[in-house]
Design a protein around this motif. Structure first.
Motif, short mmCIF file in Angstrom:
data_model
loop_
_atom_site.label_atom_id
_atom_site.label_comp_id
_atom_site.label_asym_id
_atom_site.label_seq_id
_atom_site.Cartn_x
_atom_site.Cartn_y
_atom_site.Cartn_z
N ASN A 1 47.17 25.62 67.15
CA ASN A 1 48.50 25.03 67.32
C ASN A 1 49.08 24.65 65.96
N ASP A 2 50.33 24.14 65.96
CA ASP A 2 51.01 23.80 64.72
C ASP A 2 51.17 22.30 64.52
N ASN B 1 44.86 23.11 63.95
CA ASN B 1 45.93 23.77 63.20
C ASN B 1 45.35 24.28 61.90
N HIS C 1 50.87 18.75 63.08
CA HIS C 1 50.62 18.34 61.70
C HIS C 1 49.31 17.58 61.54
N ALA D 1 53.11 20.42 70.71
CA ALA D 1 52.81 21.39 69.66
C ALA D 1 52.96 22.79 70.25
N SER E 1 46.68 22.92 58.60
CA SER E 1 46.67 21.49 58.28
C SER E 1 45.51 21.17 57.34
#
Length: 240
Positions: free
Chosen positions: A211-212, A219, A214, A199, A222
């Motif tokens: 962070n990105d 995130n 999923h 990530a 999310s």
């Protein structure tokens, strides 16, 4: 200062289950590490390097760990009296490994990641992982930085790794396992990084590391994201 009783909790606020039982003796077992890192080896080459000729023996050990009434727990103490609990959830029909962050002043522990069929993560960037492993704070399941690194490795997800990252993981594998090629295995594990994969980490305008991923609780975009104030306290607790 955290005392030994705090490191072996009878309960974890906001987290059901147990009884929790420390099993530091598992950390001296080569087969334990193969099972613990199994979800990190997604490609066939990584699986062959990790398990080698020990696949069947690992399966037998795996069942001994999971077919028990207690929930094995491994605690890593962090700075500021924070704790990471790595909990083997041995609940029949819902087995998995949960990664929790807690502090005695918090009303409940924060669920950072889970390693199972409904995985959640990643929870840790590489600087956070290595800082947590190398604090030198005594207590918990083990004082050994290599063991602490491997305990938390399935929660790692970071697309920016230092040049010596693979060497550091290889050293941990060499110290705690009997795999034939720790250097190649380390490179593969860091390229795959568990079920969630790497990530990208950034710092929000409020100074919170996010962070990105999923499926990451860290995130903010999310569906599973922790609320902003809880993201902030997790970030502060894990700041290297």
């Amino acid at each position: 200062m955290t005392n030994s009783a705090d490191l072996c909790p009878t309960r974890i606020p906001g987290y059901d289950g147990g009884p929790f039982t420390p099993h530091p003796e598992f950390l001296d077992e080569h087969l334990f590490w193969l099972a613990h890192l199994g979800s990190c080896a997604r490609r066939e080459e990584a699986q062959e390097l990790l398990f080698g000729p020990d696949y069947e023996a690992c399966e037998e050990f795996y069942h001994r760990v999971w077919d028990r009434a207690d929930w094995p727990i491994f605690t890593v103490p962090l700075a500021g009296s924070h704790l990471i609990h790595v909990v083997y959830r041995t609940f029949e029909g819902d087995r998995g490994i949960d990664y929790l962050l807690h502090h005695l002043d918090w009303e409940h522990a924060e669920h950072l990641a889970q390693d199972d069929g409904h995985f959640m993560g990643p929870a840790l960037s590489w600087p956070e992982l290595t800082a947590a492993a190398g604090t030198g704070i005594p207590g918990g399941a083990t004082d050994a930085p290599h063991a602490r690194l491997l305990l938390m490795l399935p929660a790692l997800g970071d697309d920016t790794l230092p040049d010596d990252g693979s060497d550091r993981l290889a050293a941990a594998l060499r110290a705690r396992t009997a795999v034939d090629d720790p250097d190649r295995l380390a490179a593969l594990l860091l390229s795959e990084q568990g079920q969630h994969g790497p990530a990208h980490w950034t710092t929000s305008e409020h100074g919170t590391r996010v962070n990105d991923g999923h499926h990451s609780f860290r995130n903010p975009a999310s569906h599973f994201a922790l609320p902003p104030h809880r993201l902030a306290r997790v970030s502060a607790a894990l700041t290297p």
